[in-house]
Design a protein around this motif. Structure first.
Motif, short mmCIF file in Angstrom:
data_model
loop_
_atom_site.label_atom_id
_atom_site.label_comp_id
_atom_site.label_asym_id
_atom_site.label_seq_id
_atom_site.Cartn_x
_atom_site.Cartn_y
_atom_site.Cartn_z
N ARG A 231 -26.04 -19.31 10.17
CA ARG A 231 -26.69 -18.29 9.35
C ARG A 231 -27.86 -18.92 8.61
NH1 ARG A 231 -23.73 -15.81 11.98
NH2 ARG A 231 -22.23 -14.19 11.43
N GLY A 233 -30.93 -18.38 5.36
CA GLY A 233 -31.11 -17.69 4.09
C GLY A 233 -30.94 -18.57 2.86
N PRO A 275 -27.90 -12.57 1.25
CA PRO A 275 -27.79 -11.25 1.89
C PRO A 275 -26.49 -10.55 1.49
CG PRO A 275 -28.45 -12.92 3.48
CD PRO A 275 -28.05 -13.65 2.24
N ASP A 276 -26.52 -9.23 1.44
CA ASP A 276 -25.34 -8.44 1.10
C ASP A 276 -24.47 -8.27 2.34
OD1 ASP A 276 -23.51 -6.95 -0.30
OD2 ASP A 276 -24.63 -5.07 -0.13
N THR A 277 -23.92 -9.39 2.80
CA THR A 277 -23.00 -9.41 3.94
C THR A 277 -21.71 -10.05 3.48
OG1 THR A 277 -23.78 -11.59 4.65
CG2 THR A 277 -24.93 -9.65 5.55
N GLY A 280 -22.41 -13.67 2.81
CA GLY A 280 -23.19 -13.86 1.59
C GLY A 280 -22.38 -13.62 0.34
#
Length: 314
Positions: A231, A233, A275-277, A280
């Motif tokens: 990932r 970010g 990130p809004d995952t 995350g």
């Protein structure tokens, strides 16, 4: 990791020819993942270019075996390009396509609406050469998979246990024909048999640490997808420190953990926007937990063995 495992087995164990078409990862990254899987070296450390003597030996062997593993990492790679190259590879035993991207990208021909046509080209290639073509698809959408019309589909599905992934094998006409569980070993860019992974998980996840300091282990686990490169970010500095945290925990290195504490405290006090995952949110929660449970300076459970220094690898 599944496609890479097939390529490793075919080229390095069976000594047969593999064409690895990789419009996603680049050649160097694929190379590092193979070294990590073959040597049990930490993938984040290998990304920093720091190899042990044994890892250097394996890397040299891979270079020598390069005639059995051809990697084409052009981002403009098309199915037609793969079909044109494959027939010229004498003794070809496997084609791996890593990967077909469900979301359309103008930079990637093997994406979006081009996938059904690409799949037909690859299927024709497989039948013409009598060679299996393993194409990785980043989707489990039944509609998309139906358009791809694969002879056999292997579907990886998460389970309630994050240390286990279910693999279901289905044949186009017969339906599901088999299933098994694997254990993702992201630190070494590979899958393990679920039954044989417990010892590895114990060594990685539960090193000897003082009671009450489980926040470090949870932070390292929550960050693994980011520190392994799966990932993106995180700022580079944060990624580097979190990778060093996992290495210190794995090696049971108390001094390294003490040296990392100021940096971890700083990052946890002002965590980066993620990130809004699910990944995350988990990492954000782990940073917050670390921030709220960090022992103030001078009250640590054990004294620092030596002065403050650079993060390992700096």
């Amino acid at each position: 990791m599944l496609g890479l495992a097939a390529a490793r087995q075919t080229a390095l164990v069976d000594h047969d020819m593999v064409l690895y078409a990789a419009p996603g990862p680049n050649r160097d990254d694929i190379f590092r993942r193979i070294v990590a899987a073959e040597t049990e070296g930490d993938y984040p450390r290998l990304k920093q270019g720091r190899l042990t003597e044994h890892e250097q030996e394996v890397a040299h062997q891979l270079v020598q075996a390069g005639d059995l593993l051809m990697i084409d990492d052009g981002s403009d790679l098309t199915a037609a390009d793969i079909a044109e190259t494959a027939p010229h590879m004498e003794g070809l035993a496997l084609v791996v396509v890593d990967r077909l991207q469900a979301a359309r990208s103008a930079r990637l021909p093997l994406s979006g609406e081009h996938l059904p046509d690409a799949s037909q080209v690859l299927a024709t290639l497989a039948r013409a050469l009598h060679v299996p073509v393993l194409a990785i698809v980043d989707s489990d959408d039944p509609a998309l998979l139906g358009l791809l019309d694969a002879d056999i589909t292997l579907t990886l599905t998460p389970t309630e246990d994050p240390a286990r992934v279910q693999v279901t094998v289905a044949e186009r006409d017969l339906g599901t024909i088999a299933s098994a569980c694997l254990s993702p070993d992201l630190l070494h860019a590979r899958f393990l048999d679920a039954g044989s992974a417990s010892a590895v998980r114990t060594a990685v996840e539960e090193p000897a640490r003082p009671l009450g300091r489980t926040v470090e282990r949870e932070l390292a686990e929550a960050a693994l997808l980011y520190t392994s490169g799966a990932r993106q970010g995180l700022p580079a500095a944060v990624t580097h420190v979190l990778a060093a945290l996992r290495t210190a925990l794995t090696n049971g290195n108390r001094e390294a953990l003490n040296e990392l504490e100021p940096s971890l405290t700083e990052f946890a006090a002002a965590p980066p926007q993620l990130p809004d995952t699910s990944e995350g949110r988990r990492l954000t929660a782990a940073l917050n937990a670390y921030n709220t449970t960090t022992v103030p300076a001078g009250t640590a459970e054990e004294p620092t063995q030596g002065g403050r220094g650079h993060v390992p690898g700096d």
